[in-house]
Scaffold this active site. Structure first.
Site, mmCIF file in Angstrom:
data_model
loop_
_atom_site.group_PDB
_atom_site.id
_atom_site.type_symbol
_atom_site.label_atom_id
_atom_site.label_comp_id
_atom_site.label_asym_id
_atom_site.label_seq_id
_atom_site.Cartn_x
_atom_site.Cartn_y
_atom_site.Cartn_z
ATOM 1 N N LYS A 35 77.498 -16.471 -19.997
ATOM 2 C CA LYS A 35 77.153 -16.387 -21.423
ATOM 3 C C LYS A 35 76.415 -15.094 -21.738
ATOM 4 O O LYS A 35 75.438 -14.768 -21.069
ATOM 5 C CB LYS A 35 76.282 -17.575 -21.825
ATOM 6 C CG LYS A 35 77.046 -18.886 -21.833
ATOM 7 C CD LYS A 35 76.124 -20.031 -22.130
ATOM 8 C CE LYS A 35 76.888 -21.345 -22.021
ATOM 9 N NZ LYS A 35 75.976 -22.480 -21.953
ATOM 10 N N LEU A 36 76.859 -14.416 -22.770
ATOM 11 C CA LEU A 36 76.153 -13.195 -23.193
ATOM 12 C C LEU A 36 74.828 -13.577 -23.864
ATOM 13 O O LEU A 36 74.637 -14.702 -24.310
ATOM 14 C CB LEU A 36 77.018 -12.418 -24.175
ATOM 15 C CG LEU A 36 78.321 -11.837 -23.615
ATOM 16 C CD1 LEU A 36 79.108 -11.160 -24.731
ATOM 17 C CD2 LEU A 36 78.025 -10.826 -22.492
ATOM 18 N N GLY A 37 73.939 -12.614 -23.961
ATOM 19 C CA GLY A 37 72.688 -12.836 -24.707
ATOM 20 C C GLY A 37 71.427 -12.527 -23.918
ATOM 21 O O GLY A 37 70.385 -12.238 -24.492
ATOM 22 N N GLY A 38 71.512 -12.633 -22.583
ATOM 23 C CA GLY A 38 70.379 -12.230 -21.745
ATOM 24 C C GLY A 38 69.138 -13.073 -21.928
ATOM 25 O O GLY A 38 69.174 -14.181 -22.483
ATOM 26 N N GLY A 184 47.515 -14.966 -18.344
ATOM 27 C CA GLY A 184 48.047 -13.764 -18.996
ATOM 28 C C GLY A 184 48.133 -13.959 -20.491
ATOM 29 O O GLY A 184 48.806 -14.872 -20.963
ATOM 30 N N GLY A 186 49.297 -11.738 -22.865
ATOM 31 C CA GLY A 186 50.197 -10.842 -23.598
ATOM 32 C C GLY A 186 50.973 -11.698 -24.592
ATOM 33 O O GLY A 186 50.656 -12.883 -24.789
ATOM 34 N N GLY A 275 53.608 -10.496 -16.954
ATOM 35 C CA GLY A 275 54.451 -9.321 -17.082
ATOM 36 C C GLY A 275 55.832 -9.540 -16.491
ATOM 37 O O GLY A 275 56.108 -10.582 -15.906
ATOM 38 N N ARG A 276 56.700 -8.535 -16.685
ATOM 39 C CA ARG A 276 58.101 -8.677 -16.273
ATOM 40 C C ARG A 276 58.534 -7.500 -15.423
ATOM 41 O O ARG A 276 58.206 -6.359 -15.714
ATOM 42 C CB ARG A 276 58.988 -8.837 -17.505
ATOM 43 C CG ARG A 276 58.576 -10.071 -18.314
ATOM 44 C CD ARG A 276 59.530 -10.440 -19.405
ATOM 45 N NE ARG A 276 60.889 -10.631 -19.004
ATOM 46 C CZ ARG A 276 61.403 -11.764 -18.523
ATOM 47 N NH1 ARG A 276 60.624 -12.824 -18.359
ATOM 48 N NH2 ARG A 276 62.673 -11.849 -18.223
ATOM 49 N N HIS A 449 54.923 -9.633 -57.223
ATOM 50 C CA HIS A 449 53.840 -10.617 -57.300
ATOM 51 C C HIS A 449 54.417 -11.999 -57.545
ATOM 52 O O HIS A 449 55.316 -12.125 -58.360
ATOM 53 C CB HIS A 449 52.895 -10.249 -58.443
ATOM 54 C CG HIS A 449 51.793 -11.247 -58.626
ATOM 55 N ND1 HIS A 449 50.727 -11.322 -57.769
ATOM 56 C CD2 HIS A 449 51.624 -12.230 -59.559
ATOM 57 C CE1 HIS A 449 49.918 -12.299 -58.166
ATOM 58 N NE2 HIS A 449 50.441 -12.866 -59.249
HETATM 59 C C1 LIG Z 1 59.356 -15.759 -23.463
HETATM 60 C C2 LIG Z 1 59.794 -14.430 -23.981
HETATM 61 C C3 LIG Z 1 59.770 -14.187 -25.339
HETATM 62 C C4 LIG Z 1 60.183 -12.967 -25.820
HETATM 63 N N1 LIG Z 1 60.134 -12.755 -27.164
HETATM 64 C C5 LIG Z 1 60.523 -11.573 -27.657
HETATM 65 C C6 LIG Z 1 60.528 -11.335 -29.047
HETATM 66 O O1 LIG Z 1 60.196 -12.214 -29.831
HETATM 67 N N2 LIG Z 1 60.937 -10.133 -29.493
HETATM 68 C C7 LIG Z 1 61.336 -9.139 -28.639
HETATM 69 O O2 LIG Z 1 61.692 -8.063 -29.093
HETATM 70 N N3 LIG Z 1 61.339 -9.328 -27.315
HETATM 71 C C8 LIG Z 1 60.954 -10.520 -26.810
HETATM 72 N N4 LIG Z 1 61.012 -10.724 -25.464
HETATM 73 C C9 LIG Z 1 61.499 -9.646 -24.608
HETATM 74 C C10 LIG Z 1 63.033 -9.589 -24.645
HETATM 75 O O3 LIG Z 1 63.556 -10.841 -24.259
HETATM 76 C C11 LIG Z 1 63.527 -8.497 -23.718
HETATM 77 O O4 LIG Z 1 62.894 -7.284 -24.050
HETATM 78 C C12 LIG Z 1 65.034 -8.303 -23.850
HETATM 79 O O5 LIG Z 1 65.727 -9.488 -23.539
HETATM 80 C C13 LIG Z 1 65.507 -7.178 -22.936
HETATM 81 O O6 LIG Z 1 66.860 -6.974 -23.120
HETATM 82 P P1 LIG Z 1 67.762 -6.390 -21.957
HETATM 83 O O7 LIG Z 1 69.152 -6.373 -22.515
HETATM 84 O O8 LIG Z 1 67.181 -5.147 -21.423
HETATM 85 O O9 LIG Z 1 67.654 -7.438 -20.772
HETATM 86 P P2 LIG Z 1 68.000 -9.039 -20.654
HETATM 87 O O10 LIG Z 1 67.888 -9.637 -21.997
HETATM 88 O O11 LIG Z 1 67.174 -9.480 -19.579
HETATM 89 O O12 LIG Z 1 69.524 -9.011 -20.287
HETATM 90 C C14 LIG Z 1 69.978 -8.495 -19.078
HETATM 91 C C15 LIG Z 1 71.310 -9.153 -18.758
HETATM 92 O O13 LIG Z 1 71.866 -8.503 -17.613
HETATM 93 C C16 LIG Z 1 72.431 -9.472 -16.756
HETATM 94 N N5 LIG Z 1 72.459 -8.872 -15.414
HETATM 95 C C17 LIG Z 1 71.420 -8.559 -14.619
HETATM 96 N N6 LIG Z 1 71.852 -7.936 -13.513
HETATM 97 C C18 LIG Z 1 73.193 -7.850 -13.612
HETATM 98 C C19 LIG Z 1 74.207 -7.300 -12.792
HETATM 99 N N7 LIG Z 1 73.917 -6.657 -11.666
HETATM 100 N N8 LIG Z 1 75.500 -7.404 -13.194
HETATM 101 C C20 LIG Z 1 75.821 -8.038 -14.364
HETATM 102 N N9 LIG Z 1 74.893 -8.566 -15.182
HETATM 103 C C21 LIG Z 1 73.598 -8.455 -14.815
HETATM 104 C C22 LIG Z 1 71.500 -10.660 -16.900
HETATM 105 O O14 LIG Z 1 72.175 -11.858 -16.522
HETATM 106 C C23 LIG Z 1 71.183 -10.625 -18.385
HETATM 107 O O15 LIG Z 1 72.124 -11.366 -19.148
HETATM 108 C C24 LIG Z 1 60.634 -11.953 -24.946
HETATM 109 C C25 LIG Z 1 60.670 -12.201 -23.574
HETATM 110 C C26 LIG Z 1 60.268 -13.423 -23.094
HETATM 111 C C27 LIG Z 1 60.336 -13.683 -21.628
#
Ligand SMILES: Cc1cc2nc3c(=O)[nH]c(=O)nc-3n(C[C@H](O)[C@H](O)[C@H](O)COP(=O)(O)OP(=O)(O)OC[C@H]3O[C@@H](n4cnc5c(N)ncnc54)[C@H](O)[C@@H]3O)c2cc1C
Length: 470
Positions: A35-38, A184, A186, A275-276, A449
């Site tokens: 699933k897309l969306g991360g 934490g 944050g 942190g992440r 307003h």
């Molecule tokens: C609890 C929580 C709440 C958050 N709330 C917010 C918010 O309100 N607003 C905000 O801006 N940010 C928020 N964030 C941060 C935000 O989720 C991240 O900054 C964002 O998801 C980063 O996007 P990205 O595409 O870099 O990585 P990700 O969203 O982590 O996506 C990376 C994708 O790559 C895939 N992947 C990894 N390695 C491989 C590989 N080798 N081959 C193929 N696929 C791979 C993973 O499966 C994943 O789907 C929050 C984070 C958390 C944990």
């Protein structure tokens, strides 16, 4: 042969894919999960904000009688499974939306684990893709964008399970815990603290630094600490966690408090929000010239790494906040560079930072302390939501808008909002800063307003000692 192969289908990767296709590039998007969306869609931004909305409704119901709604305030019940089902429904809807967008833009999506194989050969990169069944295929592209995202850091020696939680486990608990320790303070820790406090959990926050939300202006940290305490959250700063142990009933956290005294706190669950870490190991980075610093990738202003033709975006990038909107914009920049289009590099002081707690925080630009450190002659305007009529209508008077400006030309250096809809209000501040508007111009900008946005007008006025409603 693709113009660009993107590894990772989170907000950084899928945004790059769509904008790349809009530029006419031939795009492949490789995502290891089906699933897309991360993180953002599945275990980050979206599910947390869904739960926060439930919490907000729940908080309103606690005051139903005040709004003239009877027979509900006495004993409203919370169906946790329905709360989770709604969250999951929102996620599913947006997964479908992304699938639709990929098809609409003729983006080739592949389910598999992507790995770099080294530098380009004759200007062509090869990405190895391994399916969950172990089948290996190769994708060839003129450019590669790494967008593999991040995962929660754990304290040494700990593994997440049903009582030691990260953002992943906490989003699928069977029920609302009686007590929760959040390590934490944050955005992630503060948001979960806010959600579960609303649902009645006894919440303790342990933060190592001297203040919560430490990237925010000091006044914001101070006021949200006061408001969290007023909500019954036990906020401990300067707290150094020494040990986390499992007990028969949950967890025991030993820590040294701000006075150096050893303390022990027990709870049903503990959330580790410290942190992440960027997911940059095991993606073939070591076979290239890509430079890493503490696991994060160094890029230039076009998101290019030190290896020609390889870009990095999102949470794996060094020096930028790990936020979905930052990753998405970085993705748009990378594909603009690849397509030979114009782009504007990301400017740190133009990034909105939002914490969706009750009350919310929205901020952009320099804090008052940072502006002074940089040598600005700082002029501050502050307006409390207590003077805003829409805030009264909403029954949400806590917080303020704070403008940090440069005295000389009225340049807006930073805007810091704590209060109702702060995460929406901050958009105006970012836009005006991006367009280099001044305090005086904002003092003459008509705001409707009655709106919460009028508090911005009053805060700009307050810079010159001329707020109307305070
Ligand atoms: C609890 C929580 C709440 C958050 N709330 C917010 C918010 O309100 N607003 C905000 O801006 N940010 C928020 N964030 C941060 C935000 O989720 C991240 O900054 C964002 O998801 C980063 O996007 P990205 O595409 O870099 O990585 P990700 O969203 O982590 O996506 C990376 C994708 O790559 C895939 N992947 C990894 N390695 C491989 C590989 N080798 N081959 C193929 N696929 C791979 C993973 O499966 C994943 O789907 C929050 C984070 C958390 C944990």
């Amino acid at each position: 042969m693709f113009d660009v192969a993107i590894i990772g289908g989170g907000p950084a990767g899928y945004t790059a894919a769509i904008r790349g296709a809009e530029y006419g590039l031939k795009v492949a998007l490789i995502e290891v999960t089906p699933k897309l969306g991360g993180t953002c869609l599945h275990v980050g931004c979206i599910p947390t904000k869904a739960l926060l909305f439930n919490a907000e409704i729940w908080d309103h119901l606690k005051h139903a009688a005040e709004f003239g709604i009877g027979n509900i305030g006495d004993a409203p019940t919370l169906d946790w499974q329905a709360v989770l089902a709604r969250k999951d429904g929102i996620i599913a809807k947006h997964v479908k939306g992304l699938e639709f967008l990929m098809k609409k833009h003729k983006i080739t999506t592949m389910v598999g684990y992507g790995r770099l194989t080294g530098p380009a050969q004759n200007a062509i990169h090869t990405v190895e893709v391994t399916s969950s069944a172990g089948e290996v295929s190769q994708v060839q592209a003129k450019n590669v964008i790494l967008a593999t995202g991040s995962a929660a850091k754990m304290l040494p020696g700990l593994e997440p399970d049903s009582s030691i939680l990260t953002n992943v486990e906490i989003l699928k608990m069977d029920g609302v815990p009686k007590s929760l320790i959040v390590i934490g303070a944050g955005a992630v820790g503060m948001e979960f603290a806010s959600i579960f406090r609303s649902f009645g959990t006894e919440v303790t926050i342990l933060e190592f630094l001297p203040r919560v939300v430490p990237v925010e202006d000091e006044e914001i940290s101070k006021e949200i600490t006061r408001l969290f305490k007023k909500r019954g959250i036990d906020v401990n700063t300067g707290a150094k966690v020494e040990k986390v142990e499992k007990t028969e009933t949950g967890v025991k956290v030993s820590y040294t408090d701000v006075n150096g005294k050893p303390q022990v706190k027990e709870a049903e669950k503990v959330l580790v929000g410290v942190g992440r870490a960027g997911l940059t190991s095991n993606v073939g980075v070591e076979m290239t010239k890509i430079e890493l610093d503490r696991g994060l990738i160094k890029v230039n202003e076009a998101q290019e790494t030190a290896e020609p033709g390889i870009f990095a975006i999102g949470d794996i990038v060094l020096g930028l906040p790990q936020l979905a909107h930052v990753g998405a914009m970085a993705g748009m920049i990378a594909v603009a560079k690849i397509a030979g289009r114009k782009f504007r590099p990301i400017r740190r002081v133009r990034i909105p930072g939002c914490t969706y707690t009750e009350p919310q925080i929205g901020s952009a630009g320099l804090t008052e302390a940072q502006a002074k450190e940089k040598g600005h002659e700082v002029k501050v305007g502050k307006f409390p939501f207590a003077g805003n009529s829409k805030a009264t209508i909403l029954g949400s008077h806590d917080g303020f808008v704070k403008i940090v400006s440069d005295a000389k030309y009225g340049e807006i250096l930073g805007v810091h909002i704590l209060g109702p809809q702060a995460t929406e209000l901050i958009a105006e501040a970012v836009a005006v800063m991006e367009l280099e508007g001044t305090v005086e111009e904002m003092m003459h900008t008509i705001h409707a307003h009655p709106t919460l946005a009028e508090s911005m007008l009053d805060a700009y006025g307050a810079v010159e000692g001329m707020a109307i409603n305070a």
